[in-house]
Scaffold this active site. Structure first.
Site, PDB file in Angstrom:
ATOM      1  N   GLU A  18      88.747  97.539 138.119  1.00  0.00           N
ATOM      2  CA  GLU A  18      88.778  96.770 139.367  1.00  0.00           C
ATOM      3  C   GLU A  18      87.352  96.451 139.790  1.00  0.00           C
ATOM      4  O   GLU A  18      86.464  97.297 139.723  1.00  0.00           O
ATOM      5  CB  GLU A  18      89.458  97.573 140.479  1.00  0.00           C
ATOM      6  CG  GLU A  18      89.455  96.822 141.823  1.00  0.00           C
ATOM      7  CD  GLU A  18      89.989  97.650 142.970  1.00  0.00           C
ATOM      8  OE1 GLU A  18      91.220  97.785 143.069  1.00  0.00           O
ATOM      9  OE2 GLU A  18      89.172  98.170 143.776  1.00  0.00           O
ATOM     10  N   THR A  36      89.532  92.261 143.795  1.00  0.00           N
ATOM     11  CA  THR A  36      90.081  92.586 145.101  1.00  0.00           C
ATOM     12  C   THR A  36      90.004  91.401 146.058  1.00  0.00           C
ATOM     13  O   THR A  36      89.262  90.442 145.846  1.00  0.00           O
ATOM     14  CB  THR A  36      89.365  93.782 145.746  1.00  0.00           C
ATOM     15  OG1 THR A  36      88.025  93.401 146.078  1.00  0.00           O
ATOM     16  CG2 THR A  36      89.336  94.969 144.817  1.00  0.00           C
ATOM     17  N   ALA A  47     104.280  94.485 152.061  1.00  0.00           N
ATOM     18  CA  ALA A  47     104.105  93.965 150.702  1.00  0.00           C
ATOM     19  C   ALA A  47     105.438  93.545 150.099  1.00  0.00           C
ATOM     20  O   ALA A  47     105.489  92.603 149.294  1.00  0.00           O
ATOM     21  CB  ALA A  47     103.429  95.019 149.826  1.00  0.00           C
ATOM     22  N   HIS A  95     101.519 107.242 151.439  1.00  0.00           N
ATOM     23  CA  HIS A  95     100.616 106.315 152.119  1.00  0.00           C
ATOM     24  C   HIS A  95      99.996 107.020 153.310  1.00  0.00           C
ATOM     25  O   HIS A  95     100.625 107.865 153.952  1.00  0.00           O
ATOM     26  CB  HIS A  95     101.407 105.077 152.577  1.00  0.00           C
ATOM     27  CG  HIS A  95     100.540 103.930 152.985  1.00  0.00           C
ATOM     28  ND1 HIS A  95      99.907 103.872 154.214  1.00  0.00           N
ATOM     29  CD2 HIS A  95     100.194 102.787 152.331  1.00  0.00           C
ATOM     30  CE1 HIS A  95      99.227 102.739 154.299  1.00  0.00           C
ATOM     31  NE2 HIS A  95      99.375 102.074 153.167  1.00  0.00           N
ATOM     32  N   LYS A 132     110.237  97.595 145.836  1.00  0.00           N
ATOM     33  CA  LYS A 132     109.306  96.596 145.301  1.00  0.00           C
ATOM     34  C   LYS A 132     109.738  96.156 143.906  1.00  0.00           C
ATOM     35  O   LYS A 132     109.708  94.956 143.585  1.00  0.00           O
ATOM     36  CB  LYS A 132     107.886  97.175 145.248  1.00  0.00           C
ATOM     37  CG  LYS A 132     107.210  97.346 146.600  1.00  0.00           C
ATOM     38  CD  LYS A 132     105.826  97.965 146.423  1.00  0.00           C
ATOM     39  CE  LYS A 132     105.080  98.060 147.731  1.00  0.00           C
ATOM     40  NZ  LYS A 132     103.730  98.671 147.559  1.00  0.00           N
TER      41      LYS A 132
END
Length: 294
Positions: free
Chosen positions: A17, A48, A124, A148, A164
Site C-alpha cells: 500500500e 489510498t 461500506a 473495528h 460485504k
C-alpha cells in the site's frame, strides 16, 4: 486482472500500500517511491484515498494508472463514500474505467466531525452494493481482525464481512495487527462463517514511536508483550528501532505464510527501503510456496 484471480494463480499473494502526497505537495514526490517498490515485483499495489476531496481522488486515480500502465503491476484504487453522492461515485468509477483500472477498495471513510456526511452512503456495504450494481469492477474491502475501533464486537465484525461478501466484495485486506494469535482466531471465525473470499493479512513494520501512538488512536490494535519490549528497549535509538521493527514484521509474515495464510499486504508508509529489506528476507520462502502450487 481482477484481484481475486491472483489468488487462483498463486499460493501466496504479496501486495503493497502507498499513499498520495498531500494536496499541498507535488504529486511527483511519490514517483521515486513507486519506482523503487515496482522493482520488488509485488502482485499489486493499492493507492489510498485520504481526506482532501476531489484533489485526493484525482491523485489516487493518477497514481493507480501510472502503476498499471508504466510498470505493468495490477493496482487497487481506494474509494471512500461517507461524504459522496451517487453522482460523485459514478464519476470516479468512470474515471477509473477510462484509465483501465479494474479494482477498487470500497471503504466508508472517516465520519465528519459534525457527524453529518452530506452524502448518499452511510457504510461500506452501501458503496459495495452501488458499485456492483453499476459496474463490473473488482471489489475489495477492509476487515478488522480485532474488531473495528468503533465496535470491538468481533462477532458483529464477522457478520459485516459476510454481508460485504454477499453484496459483491471478492477480496479483503485486514487492518494492521501485531498478534498473529489474534489473527488466527479471526481466520478461524471466518472459516466457521463460510466466508470464501481471499483475505490478506495487513502488516505494518513499526519504525518509530510516533507510528505506535497514532496506531493506538486509529486502529485499536493490541500490542503483544514481545512487541512492547522491543519498543521500550529501542525507542531512543531510531536505527535500532527501525531494524527491530523490520525484523518483527518479517517474523510475523514468515509465521503467517508458513501457517497457510494466502496473502500479505504490506503497509509501506511510502518507505521503499523498509519494504525492500522485508521482501529480500521473505522472497525465498514465498518462491518456495508458490513453486509448490505449480
Amino acid at each position: 486482472m481482477k484481484i481475486k484471480n491472483l489468488f487462483e494463480d498463486k499460493k501466496v499473494v504479496l501486495s503493497f500500500e502507498i499513499f498520495p502526497p498531500k494536496p499541498t505537495s507535488k504529486i511527483d514526490t511519490v514517483y521515486n517511491t513507486i519506482e523503487e517498490l515496482a522493482v520488488l515485483k509485488p502482485d499489486f499495489i493499492s493507492v489510498t484515498y485520504g481526506s482532501g476531496g476531489s484533489m485526493t481522488s484525482n491523485r489516487t486515480v493518477e497514481l493507480s494508472s501510472l502503476i498499471k500502465e508504466k510498470y505493468d503491476i495490477e493496482t487497487i484504487a481506494h474509494l471512500t463514500c461517507i461524504s459522496s453522492t451517487q453522482d460523485d461515485i459514478k464519476k470516479t468509477i468512470d474515471e477509473l474505467k477510462a484509465k483501465n483500472i479494474e479494482n477498487i477498495l470500497a471503504l466508508r471513510g472517516d465520519v465528519p466531525i459534525d457527524k453529518v456526511s452530506g452524502g448518499s452512503f452511510n457504510y461500506a456495504t452501501d458503496l459495495i452494493k452501488y458499485v456492483k450494481d453499476i459496474s463490473d469492477l473488482g471489489i475489495s474491502s477492509a476487515c478488522y481482525p480485532e474488531g473495528h475501533i468503533e465496535n470491538k464486537n468481533l462477532d458483529e465484525s464477522i457478520k459485516i464481512i459476510k454481508m460485504k461478501e454477499d453484496m459483491g466484495a471478492e477480496h479483503f485486506i485486514s487492518q494492521m495487527f501485531f498478534s498473529n494469535d489474534a489473527y488466527y482466531d479471526f481466520m478461524n471465525r471466518i472459516y466457521r462463517n463460510n466466508i470464501k473470499s481471499p483475505i490478506e493479512a495487513g502488516i505494518m513494520p513499526v519504525t518509530n514511536r510516533k507510528q505506535i501512538e497514532r496506531m493506538v488512536q486509529l486502529s485499536g490494535a493490541s500490542f503483544p508483550y514481545k512487541f512492547l519490549k522491543i519498543i521500550d528497549k529501542y525507542e531512543n535509538s531510531p536505527e535500532a528501532l527501525e531494524q527491530a521493527g523490520i525484523s518483527y514484521a518479517t517474523e510475523q509474515i514468515i509465521d503467517l505464510v508458513s501457517s497457510g495464510i494466502r496473502g500479505i499486504h504490506l503497509y509501506t508508509m511510502n518507505k521503499p527501503h523498509v519494504a525492500k529489506k522485508i521482501v529480500e528476507s521473505i522472497k525465498p520462502i514465498l518462491d518456495a510456496l508458490n513453486r509448490s502450487e505449480n
